[in-house]
Enzyme design. Structure first.
Site, short mmCIF file in Angstrom:
data_model
loop_
_atom_site.label_atom_id
_atom_site.label_comp_id
_atom_site.label_asym_id
_atom_site.label_seq_id
_atom_site.Cartn_x
_atom_site.Cartn_y
_atom_site.Cartn_z
CG ASN A 21 -41.90 -16.17 -13.44
OD1 ASN A 21 -42.21 -17.10 -12.69
ND2 ASN A 21 -41.23 -15.10 -13.02
CE LYS A 33 -43.85 -12.74 -12.11
NZ LYS A 33 -43.91 -11.27 -12.02
CG HIS A 54 -38.17 -12.65 -11.39
ND1 HIS A 54 -38.85 -11.74 -10.62
CD2 HIS A 54 -38.81 -12.69 -12.58
CE1 HIS A 54 -39.88 -11.26 -11.32
NE2 HIS A 54 -39.86 -11.82 -12.52
CD GLU A 113 -41.96 -11.05 -8.95
OE1 GLU A 113 -42.02 -12.29 -8.96
OE2 GLU A 113 -42.63 -10.34 -9.74
CD GLU A 166 -38.84 -10.36 -16.12
OE1 GLU A 166 -39.75 -10.88 -16.78
OE2 GLU A 166 -38.74 -10.51 -14.89
N GLY A 185 -45.79 -6.53 -13.54
CA GLY A 185 -47.06 -6.63 -12.82
C GLY A 185 -47.76 -5.30 -12.63
CB SER A 226 -46.94 -5.17 -18.32
OG SER A 226 -46.97 -4.97 -16.91
P1 13P Z 1 -45.86 -9.60 -15.70
O1 13P Z 1 -45.93 -10.13 -17.10
O2 13P Z 1 -46.98 -10.08 -14.83
O3 13P Z 1 -45.64 -8.13 -15.65
O4 13P Z 1 -44.54 -10.27 -15.05
C1 13P Z 1 -43.35 -10.20 -15.74
C2 13P Z 1 -42.37 -11.05 -15.05
O5 13P Z 1 -41.94 -10.74 -13.95
C3 13P Z 1 -41.98 -12.30 -15.68
O6 13P Z 1 -40.90 -12.87 -15.04
#
Ligand code: 13P
Length: 250
Positions: free
Chosen positions: A9, A11, A94, A96, A166, A172, A212
């Site tokens: 992803n 982002k 997601h 976010e 997740e 992150g 992560s």
């Molecule tokens: P990170 O791997 O940067 O923690 O992000 C995970 C994520 O949100 C994947 O969709």
């Protein structure tokens, strides 16, 4: 045996030219992959990424899809717009999007249905916040998110989808769930699917861990029986790191 699926992803990172370069690098490192490999660039980079890796075995996914087929929905993308350019997967719900853009369990359900109707494979994201975990409602939260996401979806269609667990507190932050924590929740999600559709569908559906995940922890996470892949943010933006995760999925 479920085939593992490793998805990146990206982002809101990479311009179209940067995305095309990274897509090519990933296609190169993934050419002998034994798992499914997916990259999810931003909408404006999808077409270029698809063209850049046309011959490879890496699929391209979007980061969102709207639930209506067309109409007055400024800023949104319909499923058939994505499939027409060759998009195969779409990330839905997601954290976010839930946190910053008002996504709810109900809109996640509508988008999942729209994705399936358009011929896309949804990657449905679920996961508890730190507060929900600390309050002891992790299980209740992921069961609710999963049940609502799949409302009105037939078992044969559900079996072909992907769920990404997740934990919001691990995204992150550099804080990965331990492999045992991730396994525990992925098993809860599979059990929820079993309750909805029975064991055949539950055994088929693929459940990823995300948060992560990196080259150092991927092998242990992916060795767990209910973890069928990863949804990777930061480490998917560097081809060598993503390659190590793909290799860990053997
Ligand atoms: P990170 O791997 O940067 O923690 O992000 C995970 C994520 O949100 C994947 O969709």
């Amino acid at each position: 045996m479920r085939k593992k699926i490793i998805a990146g992803n990206w982002k809101m990172n990479k311009t179209p030219s940067e995305a095309a370069v990274l897509a090519k690098e990933i296609a190169e490192v993934a050419k002998d992959a034994v798992c499914d490999v997916v990259i999810c660039p931003t909408a404006v980079c999808l077409d270029g990424a698809i063209k850049a890796i046309a011959d490879g075995n890496v699929a391209v996914g979007a980061q969102n899809v709207h639930f209506e087929e067309k109409g007055a929905f400024t800023g949104e993308l319909a499923g058939n717009m994505l499939t027409e350019i060759g998009v195969k997967y779409v990330i839905i719900g997601h954290s976010e999007r839930r946190q910053y853009f008002g996504e709810t369990d109900e809109t996640v359900n509508k988008r999942t249905i729209a994705a399936i109707n358009a011929g896309l494979t949804p990657i449905v994201c679920v996961g508890e916040t730190l507060t929900e975990r600390e309050q002891g409602i992790m299980e209740e939260t992921v069961r609710r998110q999963t049940k609502i996401a799949y409302l009105g979806i037939d078992g044969d269609k559900a079996a072909e989808t992907v769920i990404a667990y997740e934990p919001v507190w691990a995204i992150g932050t550099g804080k990965t769930a331990t492999a045992d924590q991730a396994q525990e929740v992925c098993a809860i999600i599979r059990d929820t699917i079993c309750g909805l559709y029975g064991s055949d569908v539950a055994e088929k559906i693929r459940i990823q861990y995300g948060g992560s995940m990196n080259d150092a922890n991927a092998a242990e996470l992916l060795s767990k029986p209910d973890i069928d892949g990863g949804l990777i943010g930061g480490a998917s933006l560097v081809a060598e790191k993503f390659a190590a995760i793909i290799n860990a999925a053997k």
